[in-house]
Design a protein around this motif. Structure first.
Motif, PDB file in Angstrom:
ATOM      1  N   ASP A 162      -5.549   7.767   7.007  1.00 49.31           N
ATOM      2  CA  ASP A 162      -6.396   8.501   5.483  1.00 49.31           C
ATOM      3  C   ASP A 162      -6.981   7.091   6.301  1.00 49.31           C
ATOM      4  O   ASP A 162      -7.044   5.485   5.500  1.00 49.31           O
ATOM      5  N   VAL A 163      -8.320   7.417   5.835  1.00 48.77           N
ATOM      6  CA  VAL A 163      -9.454   5.992   5.605  1.00 48.77           C
ATOM      7  C   VAL A 163      -9.278   5.302   4.955  1.00 48.77           C
ATOM      8  O   VAL A 163     -10.031   4.124   4.306  1.00 48.77           O
ATOM      9  N   PHE A 164      -9.447   5.730   3.512  1.00 53.21           N
ATOM     10  CA  PHE A 164      -8.811   4.990   2.105  1.00 53.21           C
ATOM     11  C   PHE A 164      -7.214   4.379   2.191  1.00 53.21           C
ATOM     12  O   PHE A 164      -6.859   5.891   1.021  1.00 53.21           O
ATOM     13  N   LEU A 165      -7.601   3.642   1.851  1.00 56.01           N
ATOM     14  CA  LEU A 165      -5.436   3.027   1.535  1.00 56.01           C
ATOM     15  C   LEU A 165      -6.063   2.077   0.507  1.00 56.01           C
ATOM     16  O   LEU A 165      -6.805   1.513   1.108  1.00 56.01           O
ATOM     17  N   PRO A 166      -4.830   1.800   0.190  1.00 57.19           N
ATOM     18  CA  PRO A 166      -4.687   0.840  -0.831  1.00 57.19           C
ATOM     19  C   PRO A 166      -5.016  -0.106  -0.112  1.00 57.19           C
ATOM     20  O   PRO A 166      -3.709  -0.129   1.089  1.00 57.19           O
ATOM     21  N   GLY A 167      -5.444  -1.662  -0.480  1.00 55.16           N
ATOM     22  CA  GLY A 167      -4.993  -3.003   0.052  1.00 55.16           C
ATOM     23  C   GLY A 167      -5.765  -2.818   1.735  1.00 55.16           C
ATOM     24  O   GLY A 167      -7.467  -2.477   1.445  1.00 55.16           O
ATOM     25  N   ARG A 168      -5.602  -3.569   2.761  1.00 55.23           N
ATOM     26  CA  ARG A 168      -6.554  -3.234   3.871  1.00 55.23           C
ATOM     27  C   ARG A 168      -7.089  -1.883   4.279  1.00 55.23           C
ATOM     28  O   ARG A 168      -5.819  -0.792   3.816  1.00 55.23           O
ATOM     29  N   SER A 169      -7.905  -1.750   4.945  1.00 54.80           N
ATOM     30  CA  SER A 169      -8.653   0.153   4.661  1.00 54.80           C
ATOM     31  C   SER A 169      -8.423   0.595   5.663  1.00 54.80           C
ATOM     32  O   SER A 169      -7.760   0.065   6.891  1.00 54.80           O
ATOM     33  N   GLY A 170      -7.781   1.621   5.800  1.00 53.86           N
ATOM     34  CA  GLY A 170      -7.604   2.826   6.624  1.00 53.86           C
ATOM     35  C   GLY A 170      -9.096   2.541   7.476  1.00 53.86           C
ATOM     36  O   GLY A 170      -8.477   2.090   9.004  1.00 53.86           O
ATOM     37  N   ALA A 171     -10.136   1.562   7.632  1.00 54.78           N
ATOM     38  CA  ALA A 171     -10.734   1.853   8.891  1.00 54.78           C
ATOM     39  C   ALA A 171     -10.916   0.749   9.278  1.00 54.78           C
ATOM     40  O   ALA A 171     -10.701   0.896  11.085  1.00 54.78           O
ATOM     41  N   THR A 172     -10.484  -0.279   8.760  1.00 55.31           N
ATOM     42  CA  THR A 172      -9.505  -2.213  10.170  1.00 55.31           C
ATOM     43  C   THR A 172      -8.582  -1.339  10.043  1.00 55.31           C
ATOM     44  O   THR A 172      -8.898  -1.246  11.714  1.00 55.31           O
ATOM     45  N   LEU A 173      -7.920  -0.659  10.100  1.00 57.53           N
ATOM     46  CA  LEU A 173      -6.464  -0.416  10.575  1.00 57.53           C
ATOM     47  C   LEU A 173      -6.816   0.874  12.173  1.00 57.53           C
ATOM     48  O   LEU A 173      -5.898   0.051  13.022  1.00 57.53           O
TER      49      LEU A 173
END
Length: 153
Positions: free
Chosen positions: A84-95
């Motif tokens: 999921d691109v939008f996650l709480p905390g560190r973003s899914g994009a960074t992941l």
């Protein structure tokens, strides 16, 4: 002398040993296709994905955040990831960027309810093989997991 249920079935249906073995083999689940990291903060969506993946023969690794995802794959192999691109905390994009670096041969699929061309381009730029908008189409997800879109990265 009492018979086991399978012996009773064989006698009652007239099956010989070889036929019984063939029927038993046909009922066995197909082998696990690979480990799929599922990074979804919504527990209901995560559970649906886990059930679908397990039903298709994959080994799901479900987590609710980017931090949990990095811990989950620390000592494991990962054949694919649904992030999921939008996650709480560190973003899914960074992941996604980190997963692409660590698992260059894995299929990486970005997902989001904000499904437009800009989001697809953003995921592509982060190393994702594909982007799928929510609600997820099971057929499209199944095809994505079996693909190897290496032209983007």
């Amino acid at each position: 002398m009492s018979l086991t249920p399978s012996e009773e079935l064989a006698i009652s249906t007239g099956l010989d040993t070889r036929e019984r073995e063939q029927q038993t083999d046909a009922l066995k689940l197909e082998p696990v296709r690979g480990a799929v990291l599922v990074v979804e903060d919504d527990p209901a969506h995560r559970e649906i994905l886990v059930e679908m993946l397990a039903g298709w023969g994959y080994e799901p690794l479900p987590v609710g955040s980017a931090e949990e995802a990095e811990f989950a794959v620390r000592n494991k192999r990962m054949d694919a990831a649904i992030v999921d691109v939008f996650l709480p905390g560190r973003s899914g994009a960074t992941l996604m960027s980190r997963l692409r670096e660590r698992f260059p041969q894995s299929v990486l699929i970005g997902v989001s309810a904000m499904s437009d061309a800009a989001m697809a381009r953003k995921c592509k730029g982060l190393g994702a093989d594909l982007f799928i908008g929510k609600p997820l189409d099971p057929q499209r997800l199944a095809e994505a997991l079996q693909s190897r879109h290496t032209s983007w990265h």
